[in-house]
Design a protein around this motif. Structure first.
Motif, PDB file in Angstrom:
ATOM      1  N   ALA A 216       0.837  -1.209   0.000  1.00  7.25           N
ATOM      2  CA  ALA A 216       0.000   0.000   0.000  1.00  7.25           C
ATOM      3  C   ALA A 216       0.869   1.256   0.000  1.00  7.25           C
ATOM      4  CB  ALA A 216      -0.928  -0.010   1.210  1.00  7.25           C
ATOM      5  N   GLN A 217       1.948   1.249   0.755  1.00  8.07           N
ATOM      6  CA  GLN A 217       2.859   2.394   0.763  1.00  8.07           C
ATOM      7  C   GLN A 217       3.500   2.591  -0.603  1.00  8.07           C
ATOM      8  OE1 GLN A 217       5.696   2.236   3.959  1.00  8.07           O
ATOM      9  NE2 GLN A 217       4.144   1.934   5.539  1.00  8.07           N
ATOM     10  N   THR A 218       3.858   1.496  -1.253  1.00  6.32           N
ATOM     11  CA  THR A 218       4.444   1.577  -2.591  1.00  6.32           C
ATOM     12  C   THR A 218       3.453   2.182  -3.580  1.00  6.32           C
ATOM     13  OG1 THR A 218       5.836  -0.359  -2.174  1.00  6.32           O
ATOM     14  CG2 THR A 218       5.446   0.233  -4.475  1.00  6.32           C
ATOM     15  N   ILE A 219       2.188   1.723  -3.527  1.00  7.02           N
ATOM     16  CA  ILE A 219       1.164   2.244  -4.433  1.00  7.02           C
ATOM     17  C   ILE A 219       0.897   3.721  -4.166  1.00  7.02           C
ATOM     18  CG2 ILE A 219      -1.312   2.095  -4.976  1.00  7.02           C
ATOM     19  CD1 ILE A 219      -1.057  -0.937  -4.664  1.00  7.02           C
ATOM     20  N   SER A 220       0.857   4.096  -2.893  1.00  6.38           N
ATOM     21  CA  SER A 220       0.611   5.511  -2.546  1.00  6.38           C
ATOM     22  C   SER A 220       1.674   6.410  -3.166  1.00  6.38           C
ATOM     23  CB  SER A 220       0.604   5.683  -1.025  1.00  6.38           C
ATOM     24  OG  SER A 220      -0.461   4.964  -0.441  1.00  6.38           O
ATOM     25  N   LYS A 221       2.928   6.001  -3.093  1.00  2.00           N
ATOM     26  CA  LYS A 221       4.018   6.822  -3.622  1.00  2.00           C
ATOM     27  C   LYS A 221       4.053   6.780  -5.149  1.00  2.00           C
ATOM     28  CE  LYS A 221       6.925   6.199   0.475  1.00  2.00           C
ATOM     29  NZ  LYS A 221       8.185   5.593   1.016  1.00  2.00           N
ATOM     30  N   LYS A 222       3.871   5.600  -5.712  1.00  5.75           N
ATOM     31  CA  LYS A 222       3.994   5.421  -7.160  1.00  5.75           C
ATOM     32  C   LYS A 222       2.893   6.136  -7.927  1.00  5.75           C
ATOM     33  CE  LYS A 222       4.558   1.794 -10.684  1.00  5.75           C
ATOM     34  NZ  LYS A 222       5.867   2.291 -11.153  1.00  5.75           N
ATOM     35  N   PHE A 223       1.667   6.143  -7.359  1.00  8.02           N
ATOM     36  CA  PHE A 223       0.524   6.707  -8.080  1.00  8.02           C
ATOM     37  C   PHE A 223      -0.021   7.970  -7.421  1.00  8.02           C
ATOM     38  CE2 PHE A 223       0.624   2.159  -9.054  1.00  8.02           C
ATOM     39  CZ  PHE A 223       0.691   2.211 -10.435  1.00  8.02           C
ATOM     40  N   ASP A 224       0.716   8.509  -6.458  1.00  6.53           N
ATOM     41  CA  ASP A 224       0.347   9.759  -5.795  1.00  6.53           C
ATOM     42  C   ASP A 224      -1.104   9.711  -5.307  1.00  6.53           C
ATOM     43  OD1 ASP A 224       0.635  12.324  -4.795  1.00  6.53           O
ATOM     44  OD2 ASP A 224       0.086  13.289  -6.691  1.00  6.53           O
ATOM     45  N   CYS A 225      -1.413   8.700  -4.532  1.00 10.81           N
ATOM     46  CA  CYS A 225      -2.765   8.523  -4.007  1.00 10.81           C
ATOM     47  C   CYS A 225      -2.659   8.075  -2.551  1.00 10.81           C
ATOM     48  CB  CYS A 225      -3.537   7.497  -4.836  1.00 10.81           C
ATOM     49  SG  CYS A 225      -2.827   5.826  -4.775  1.00 10.81           S
ATOM     50  N   THR A 226      -3.815   7.843  -1.924  1.00  8.55           N
ATOM     51  CA  THR A 226      -3.844   7.322  -0.563  1.00  8.55           C
ATOM     52  C   THR A 226      -4.298   5.872  -0.619  1.00  8.55           C
ATOM     53  OG1 THR A 226      -4.431   9.504   0.292  1.00  8.55           O
ATOM     54  CG2 THR A 226      -4.763   7.633   1.752  1.00  8.55           C
ATOM     55  N   CYS A 227      -3.440   4.968  -0.151  1.00  7.36           N
ATOM     56  CA  CYS A 227      -3.740   3.544  -0.191  1.00  7.36           C
ATOM     57  C   CYS A 227      -3.389   2.943   1.160  1.00  7.36           C
ATOM     58  CB  CYS A 227      -2.947   2.861  -1.308  1.00  7.36           C
ATOM     59  SG  CYS A 227      -3.276   1.086  -1.494  1.00  7.36           S
ATOM     60  N   GLY A 228      -4.197   2.001   1.625  1.00  5.87           N
ATOM     61  CA  GLY A 228      -3.954   1.384   2.919  1.00  5.87           C
ATOM     62  C   GLY A 228      -4.559   0.013   3.017  1.00  5.87           C
ATOM     63  N   VAL A 229      -4.513  -0.543   4.215  1.00  2.00           N
ATOM     64  CA  VAL A 229      -5.052  -1.869   4.473  1.00  2.00           C
ATOM     65  C   VAL A 229      -6.238  -1.798   5.415  1.00  2.00           C
ATOM     66  CG1 VAL A 229      -4.555  -4.181   5.367  1.00  2.00           C
ATOM     67  CG2 VAL A 229      -2.809  -2.922   4.093  1.00  2.00           C
ATOM     68  N   GLU A 230      -6.119  -1.025   6.501  1.00  6.11           N
ATOM     69  CA  GLU A 230      -7.225  -0.894   7.434  1.00  6.11           C
ATOM     70  C   GLU A 230      -8.325  -0.040   6.814  1.00  6.11           C
ATOM     71  OE1 GLU A 230      -7.548  -2.396  10.267  1.00  6.11           O
ATOM     72  OE2 GLU A 230      -5.589  -3.353  10.101  1.00  6.11           O
ATOM     73  N   ALA A 231      -9.567  -0.246   7.281  1.00  8.33           N
ATOM     74  CA  ALA A 231     -10.684   0.556   6.784  1.00  8.33           C
ATOM     75  C   ALA A 231     -10.409   2.038   7.013  1.00  8.33           C
ATOM     76  CB  ALA A 231     -11.981   0.148   7.474  1.00  8.33           C
ATOM     77  N   ALA A 232     -10.542   2.831   5.967  1.00  4.81           N
ATOM     78  CA  ALA A 232     -10.215   4.252   6.078  1.00  4.81           C
ATOM     79  C   ALA A 232     -11.106   4.971   7.069  1.00  4.81           C
ATOM     80  CB  ALA A 232     -10.338   4.915   4.707  1.00  4.81           C
ATOM     81  N   SER A 233     -12.314   4.445   7.270  1.00  2.94           N
ATOM     82  CA  SER A 233     -13.262   5.139   8.128  1.00  2.94           C
ATOM     83  C   SER A 233     -12.849   5.166   9.591  1.00  2.94           C
ATOM     84  CB  SER A 233     -14.646   4.488   8.004  1.00  2.94           C
ATOM     85  OG  SER A 233     -14.585   3.119   8.298  1.00  2.94           O
ATOM     86  N   VAL A 234     -11.850   4.363   9.984  1.00  8.12           N
ATOM     87  CA  VAL A 234     -11.405   4.393  11.374  1.00  8.12           C
ATOM     88  C   VAL A 234     -10.055   5.087  11.503  1.00  8.12           C
ATOM     89  CG1 VAL A 234     -12.684   2.328  11.975  1.00  8.12           C
ATOM     90  CG2 VAL A 234     -10.312   2.107  11.227  1.00  8.12           C
ATOM     91  N   ASN A 235      -9.565   5.688  10.415  1.00  6.09           N
ATOM     92  CA  ASN A 235      -8.305   6.402  10.445  1.00  6.09           C
ATOM     93  C   ASN A 235      -8.532   7.897  10.592  1.00  6.09           C
ATOM     94  OD1 ASN A 235      -6.931   4.026  10.114  1.00  6.09           O
ATOM     95  ND2 ASN A 235      -6.718   4.229   7.897  1.00  6.09           N
ATOM     96  N   GLU A 236      -7.494   8.618  11.013  1.00 12.55           N
ATOM     97  CA  GLU A 236      -7.593  10.061  11.117  1.00 12.55           C
ATOM     98  C   GLU A 236      -7.701  10.676   9.722  1.00 12.55           C
ATOM     99  OE1 GLU A 236      -8.011  11.852  13.653  1.00 12.55           O
ATOM    100  OE2 GLU A 236      -7.657  10.383  15.236  1.00 12.55           O
ATOM    101  N   PRO A 237      -8.314  11.853   9.605  1.00 18.23           N
ATOM    102  CA  PRO A 237      -8.437  12.486   8.296  1.00 18.23           C
ATOM    103  C   PRO A 237      -7.078  12.939   7.775  1.00 18.23           C
ATOM    104  CG  PRO A 237      -9.160  13.979  10.026  1.00 18.23           C
ATOM    105  CD  PRO A 237      -8.939  12.645  10.671  1.00 18.23           C
ATOM    106  N   PRO A 238      -6.921  13.016   6.458  1.00 19.00           N
ATOM    107  CA  PRO A 238      -5.678  13.537   5.895  1.00 19.00           C
ATOM    108  C   PRO A 238      -5.418  14.966   6.368  1.00 19.00           C
ATOM    109  CG  PRO A 238      -7.025  12.500   4.197  1.00 19.00           C
ATOM    110  CD  PRO A 238      -7.873  12.594   5.432  1.00 19.00           C
TER     111      PRO A 238
END
Length: 335
Positions: A216-238
């Motif tokens: 996910a970190q590789t994809i975030s950097k390579k495609f300039d996006c936000t990518c992760g594994v845990e559900a985004a709804s329980v993470n802090e906002p950008p």
């Protein structure tokens, strides 16, 4: 489909999997159902899904132009339509504004999509699907027929006089202008060999989770996006949203993973794969299977945190394609 998701999936199709994980059993989540599959590049690419995160800038006045997207306040409701019985307005989305973020192209490209929630804080003995159900309504007519519609008096009176664990008073005392952000998420989990390991290790680190987090970190950097594994709804906002009058964490979400607070995932997986491996009585297993039964073969459309849990709204793919929003299924998770 937006090139970000398309290109990220192509990247995964060509990615060299670690030998220790290639061909291993994993749990793949698709259309509110879990599937036991073997990890390969195609499965990995299909598991990368899009969630539309919702953030809100609190407004001093409920005065957005008719047909705007908005959260809470008074809806821009089609003239002549009846107010949904005993229900509170949650949000409306101008789908032309959402289209840019709909990377999987599942929503209509235009029109207004409304979400209401019924005030019914009751817990049936057999199922959670009737607890304060969410409702969806779709309008594709002219904006000229939209009217900012105040709440019926009986609903406001009820909210002011009666205690509500969902605090519905807040939905008409505040209004937010929504902001959208894409979040790519892997809908894949570790497969555990037995039921005890499932209960003790479902949320713990595993070789698969570590691999997906690094990927996910590789994809975030390579495609300039936000990518992760845990559900985004329980993470802090950008960070770019920190200055907004932010809605509560995991307050609202479009697509992505439904938010489960109880034993739904465990019972669902147990019902399919771990039958006979735990020590609960048949009566207890059947009872929990009914209480925590997840709607199957449907898309998670919209979710809202309320009370001590979360309400999730599901829709069949065919109904969504045919713009039929009168056959959705609402399901509550919480206490």
């Amino acid at each position: 489909m937006d090139n970000v998701l398309k290109n990220a999936r192509q990247f995964l199709l060509d990615y060299k999997l670690p030998e220790a994980l290639a061909g291993s059993d994993v749990l793949y989540y698709h259309d509110t159902d879990y599937h036991k599959i073997q990890l390969n590049n195609e499965a990995l690419a299909n598991a990368l899904r899009n969630e539309i995160l919702l953030y809100g800038k609190k407004l001093e006045k409920d005065a957005l132009p008719l047909g705007s997207s908005k959260i809470y306040g008074e809806p821009h409701w089609p003239e002549g339509w009846n107010w949904p019985s005993n229900s509170y307005f949650i949000a409306q989305f101008n789908l032309a504004e959402v289209q840019t973020y709909d990377w999987e192209q599942v929503l209509p490209q235009k029109g207004m999509l409304y979400f209401f929630q019924e005030d019914d804080y009751s817990f049936p003995d057999s199922t959670y699907d009737a607890v304060s159900p969410l409702k969806a309504f779709y309008y594709q007519g002219s904006k000229k027929q939209l009217v900012q519609t105040p709440y019926p008096k009986y609903i406001k009176d009820k909210a002011e006089k009666e205690h509500s664990d969902y605090d519905f008073k807040s939905v008409f005392k505040a209004v937010y202008q929504p902001y959208f952000k894409n979040y790519l998420n892997f809908f894949m989990h570790t497969w555990y060999a037995n039921y005890d390991d499932l209960l003790s290790g479902f949320d713990e680190e595993s070789d698969l989770n570590i691999f997906l987090e690094d990927l996910a970190q590789t994809i975030s950097k390579k495609f300039d996006c936000t990518c992760g594994v845990e559900a985004a709804s329980v993470n802090e906002p950008p960070e770019e949203f920190w200055d907004l009058g932010r809605l509560d964490k995991h307050e609202l979400s479009l697509f992505g993973m439904p938010f489960f607070c109880q034993m739904e995932a465990y019972n669902h997986i147990d019902r399919i794969y771990y039958e006979g491996m735990d020590e609960r009585s048949e009566t207890e297993k059947q009872k929990q299977a009914e209480i925590y039964k997840i709607p199957e073969n449907k898309i998670f459309l919209f979710g809202r945190a309320c009370g001590e849990g979360h309400s999730n709204l599901f829709i069949e793919r065919r109904d969504l394609e045919q713009l039929k929003f009168d056959n959705t299924e609402s399901w509550y998770s919480g206490g």
